[in-house]
Design a protein around this motif. Structure first.
Motif, PDB file in Angstrom:
ATOM      1  N   SER A   1      31.542 -13.649  24.764  1.00 39.72           N
ATOM      2  CA  SER A   1      32.294 -12.878  23.689  1.00 39.72           C
ATOM      3  C   SER A   1      32.973 -13.796  22.761  1.00 39.72           C
ATOM      4  O   SER A   1      33.064 -13.612  21.515  1.00 39.72           O
ATOM      5  N   LEU A   2      33.372 -15.038  23.269  1.00 35.70           N
ATOM      6  CA  LEU A   2      33.716 -16.075  22.218  1.00 35.70           C
ATOM      7  C   LEU A   2      32.891 -16.351  21.110  1.00 35.70           C
ATOM      8  O   LEU A   2      33.059 -16.476  20.024  1.00 35.70           O
ATOM      9  N   VAL A   3      31.708 -16.684  21.981  1.00 36.33           N
ATOM     10  CA  VAL A   3      30.407 -17.440  20.967  1.00 36.33           C
ATOM     11  C   VAL A   3      30.059 -16.347  19.919  1.00 36.33           C
ATOM     12  O   VAL A   3      29.910 -16.184  18.875  1.00 36.33           O
ATOM     13  N   MET A   4      29.928 -15.030  20.508  1.00 35.39           N
ATOM     14  CA  MET A   4      29.445 -13.891  19.757  1.00 35.39           C
ATOM     15  C   MET A   4      30.536 -13.453  18.589  1.00 35.39           C
ATOM     16  O   MET A   4      29.946 -13.135  17.541  1.00 35.39           O
ATOM     17  N   GLY A   5      31.738 -13.693  18.912  1.00 34.42           N
ATOM     18  CA  GLY A   5      32.638 -13.038  17.868  1.00 34.42           C
ATOM     19  C   GLY A   5      32.742 -14.323  16.890  1.00 34.42           C
ATOM     20  O   GLY A   5      33.044 -14.119  15.590  1.00 34.42           O
ATOM     21  N   LEU A   6      32.701 -15.615  17.213  1.00 34.24           N
ATOM     22  CA  LEU A   6      32.523 -16.777  16.086  1.00 34.24           C
ATOM     23  C   LEU A   6      31.238 -16.640  15.236  1.00 34.24           C
ATOM     24  O   LEU A   6      31.254 -16.866  14.025  1.00 34.24           O
ATOM     25  N   VAL A   7      30.094 -16.227  15.883  1.00 32.04           N
ATOM     26  CA  VAL A   7      28.871 -16.168  15.139  1.00 32.04           C
ATOM     27  C   VAL A   7      29.002 -14.778  14.161  1.00 32.04           C
ATOM     28  O   VAL A   7      28.585 -15.186  13.015  1.00 32.04           O
ATOM     29  N   LEU A   8      29.349 -13.648  14.762  1.00 25.94           N
ATOM     30  CA  LEU A   8      29.460 -12.610  13.932  1.00 25.94           C
ATOM     31  C   LEU A   8      30.453 -12.739  12.968  1.00 25.94           C
ATOM     32  O   LEU A   8      29.989 -12.386  11.706  1.00 25.94           O
ATOM     33  N   GLY A   9      31.478 -13.053  13.084  1.00 24.87           N
ATOM     34  CA  GLY A   9      32.774 -13.274  11.904  1.00 24.87           C
ATOM     35  C   GLY A   9      32.142 -14.313  11.032  1.00 24.87           C
ATOM     36  O   GLY A   9      32.498 -14.213   9.739  1.00 24.87           O
ATOM     37  N   GLY A  10      31.592 -15.421  11.463  1.00 25.58           N
ATOM     38  CA  GLY A  10      30.981 -16.508  10.466  1.00 25.58           C
ATOM     39  C   GLY A  10      29.942 -16.063   9.693  1.00 25.58           C
ATOM     40  O   GLY A  10      30.101 -16.095   8.555  1.00 25.58           O
ATOM     41  N   LEU A  11      29.006 -15.117  10.161  1.00 29.77           N
ATOM     42  CA  LEU A  11      28.016 -14.486   9.360  1.00 29.77           C
ATOM     43  C   LEU A  11      28.550 -13.589   8.552  1.00 29.77           C
ATOM     44  O   LEU A  11      28.139 -13.479   7.293  1.00 29.77           O
ATOM     45  N   ILE A  12      29.454 -12.532   8.647  1.00 28.37           N
ATOM     46  CA  ILE A  12      29.826 -11.738   8.221  1.00 28.37           C
ATOM     47  C   ILE A  12      30.958 -12.257   7.012  1.00 28.37           C
ATOM     48  O   ILE A  12      30.919 -11.782   5.621  1.00 28.37           O
ATOM     49  N   GLY A  13      31.623 -13.092   7.439  1.00 28.57           N
ATOM     50  CA  GLY A  13      32.499 -13.798   6.443  1.00 28.57           C
ATOM     51  C   GLY A  13      31.744 -14.625   5.352  1.00 28.57           C
ATOM     52  O   GLY A  13      32.265 -14.512   4.144  1.00 28.57           O
ATOM     53  N   SER A  14      30.571 -15.324   5.501  1.00 33.16           N
ATOM     54  CA  SER A  14      30.012 -15.891   4.609  1.00 33.16           C
ATOM     55  C   SER A  14      28.916 -14.997   3.626  1.00 33.16           C
ATOM     56  O   SER A  14      28.742 -15.255   2.661  1.00 33.16           O
ATOM     57  N   LEU A  15      28.695 -13.792   4.265  1.00 31.39           N
ATOM     58  CA  LEU A  15      28.026 -12.735   3.225  1.00 31.39           C
ATOM     59  C   LEU A  15      28.924 -11.821   2.507  1.00 31.39           C
ATOM     60  O   LEU A  15      28.512 -11.425   1.477  1.00 31.39           O
ATOM     61  N   THR A  16      30.248 -11.712   3.145  1.00 27.98           N
ATOM     62  CA  THR A  16      31.101 -10.584   2.430  1.00 27.98           C
ATOM     63  C   THR A  16      32.284 -11.369   1.974  1.00 27.98           C
ATOM     64  O   THR A  16      32.285 -12.083   0.772  1.00 27.98           O
TER      65      THR A  16
END
Length: 88
Positions: A16-31
């Motif tokens: 859950s930590l890794v998925m949160g970081l990856v998902l947040g980083g991806l969405i943060g860089s795209l939007t």
């Protein structure tokens, strides 16, 4: 045991930590970085909360039946052991 998690739930917490970081980083860089940060925090918090709730239920999924169970007794077919005579 690590930070209150045991067994397979350590892996669930790390996931859950890794998925949160990856998902947040991806969405943060795209939007938007703020939206990505909020998504990161909420994903990590939700994942760790779900993991802790699953750990309270136990390590293995168990069927928990509630109520009173009455087992039927059939005494008509109950056979007593009879003493046999030893005949030579």
């Amino acid at each position: 045991m690590y930070k209150g998690f045991q067994g397979k739930y350590i892996g669930w917490g790390i996931t859950s930590l890794v998925m949160g970081l990856v998902l947040g980083g991806l969405i943060g860089s795209l939007t938007d970085m703020v939206f990505g940060g909020i998504l990161t925090i909420s994903t990590i918090t939700g994942g760790l909360y779900f993991t802790s709730q699953q750990q309270k239920k136990g390590l293995h999924n168990k069927t928990r039946n509630l109520g009173v169970f009455l087992l039927p007794t059939d005494l008509k077919h109950y056979h007593h052991a009879k003493a046999e005579k030893n005949t030579l």
